[in-house]
Design a protein around this motif. Sequence first.
Motif, PDB file in Angstrom:
ATOM      1  N   UNK A  47       0.836  -1.186   0.000  1.00  0.00           N
ATOM      2  CA  UNK A  47       0.000   0.000   0.000  1.00  0.00           C
ATOM      3  C   UNK A  47       0.879   1.247   0.000  1.00  0.00           C
ATOM      4  N   UNK A  48       0.454   2.282  -0.738  1.00  0.00           N
ATOM      5  CA  UNK A  48       1.245   3.498  -0.889  1.00  0.00           C
ATOM      6  C   UNK A  48       0.557   4.700  -0.225  1.00  0.00           C
ATOM      7  N   UNK A  49      -0.735   4.920  -0.573  1.00  0.00           N
ATOM      8  CA  UNK A  49      -1.404   6.130  -0.092  1.00  0.00           C
ATOM      9  C   UNK A  49      -2.909   5.938  -0.122  1.00  0.00           C
ATOM     10  N   UNK A  50      -3.575   6.725   0.737  1.00  0.00           N
ATOM     11  CA  UNK A  50      -5.037   6.706   0.871  1.00  0.00           C
ATOM     12  C   UNK A  50      -5.533   8.137   0.882  1.00  0.00           C
ATOM     13  N   UNK A  51      -6.691   8.366   0.227  1.00  0.00           N
ATOM     14  CA  UNK A  51      -7.313   9.678   0.284  1.00  0.00           C
ATOM     15  C   UNK A  51      -8.812   9.486   0.461  1.00  0.00           C
ATOM     16  N   UNK A  52      -9.394  10.225   1.375  1.00  0.00           N
ATOM     17  CA  UNK A  52     -10.830  10.109   1.625  1.00  0.00           C
ATOM     18  C   UNK A  52     -11.609  10.741   0.478  1.00  0.00           C
ATOM     19  N   UNK A  53     -12.912  10.559   0.499  1.00  0.00           N
ATOM     20  CA  UNK A  53     -13.745  10.961  -0.627  1.00  0.00           C
ATOM     21  C   UNK A  53     -13.691  12.465  -0.905  1.00  0.00           C
ATOM     22  N   UNK A  54     -13.562  13.256   0.153  1.00  0.00           N
ATOM     23  CA  UNK A  54     -13.497  14.705  -0.040  1.00  0.00           C
ATOM     24  C   UNK A  54     -12.127  15.269   0.285  1.00  0.00           C
TER      25      UNK A  54
END
Lengths: 119, 107
Positions: A47-54
Motif C-alpha cells: 500500500x502506498x497512499x489513501x485519500x478520503x472521498x473529499x
Amino acid sequence: EVQLVESGGGLVKAGGSLRLSCAASGFRLSSYRMSWVRQAPGKGLQWVAFISSSSDYIYYADSVRGRFTVSRDNAKSTLYLQMNSLRAEDTALYYCARAPYGENYLDSWGQGTLVSVSS
Amino acid sequence: YVVTQPPSVSVAPGRAARITCGGNNIGRKNVHWYQQKPGQAPVLLVYDDSGRPSGIPERVSGSNSGNTATLTINGVEAGDEADYYCQVWDEISDQVVFGGGTKLTVL
C-alpha cells in the motif's frame, strides 16, 4: 461498468519525478475513498497512499511519506499521485483502487501503470 | 502492525485449501482477502472477515478469531491457482497493511 485506468508511468532517473493519473468511470468518484497500491516485480502488494472521498483525510506509507502526494479531482473523476525524489526501490506496477465510503477494503482495481526508476 | 501469511500452500483438486493470516489480536480487526492471478490485477474475494462480493462463489469463505484469520476455498480447482493476500487497516498508524501473500498450488 466500473473502470479505473492508470496512466503516467514510465522510465525515470533516480531523483526524478512522475505524476500518475487514475481515470474513473462507471461510478461517482466522489462517493469513494481511493488508494494507490504498488507491486515491485515478483513481489507482493504494498500500500502506498489513501485519500478520503473529499480529501479530508490523507495517509501515506512510511516509505513514501514526504516524497509522494496523493490528490483527487472529483469533478474530473481523476485520482493523482505525484512522485518526487524517486528511488530505485520505487520501481513497481502502481495500481489505483477504490474503497466504499466508510470502508477500507478495495473492491475495484485498475490494471496498473509501470514505473521504472534507474539508479 | 504486521500480518503474516505462509509463502505457499499446496492442495489436491477437489480438496479444501486453507490460507492463514496471523497478527496480534487480528480477531479484533476486519480482515479482507484478495486473489491475484499472474499478469492480472487483484480481485476482492472476502471483505470484513467473511463477506463475499457479488460474483464470488459460495465455496470461498473467511473466518477470523484470536490471532488468526483464515481464507477457505472448498472444492479447489485448477483455476484457483493464484496468489492470495490478506489486508487489514492499522488504526494506530492509519495505514493499510497487506500480508506478504500466499501462493496456492493445485497439485
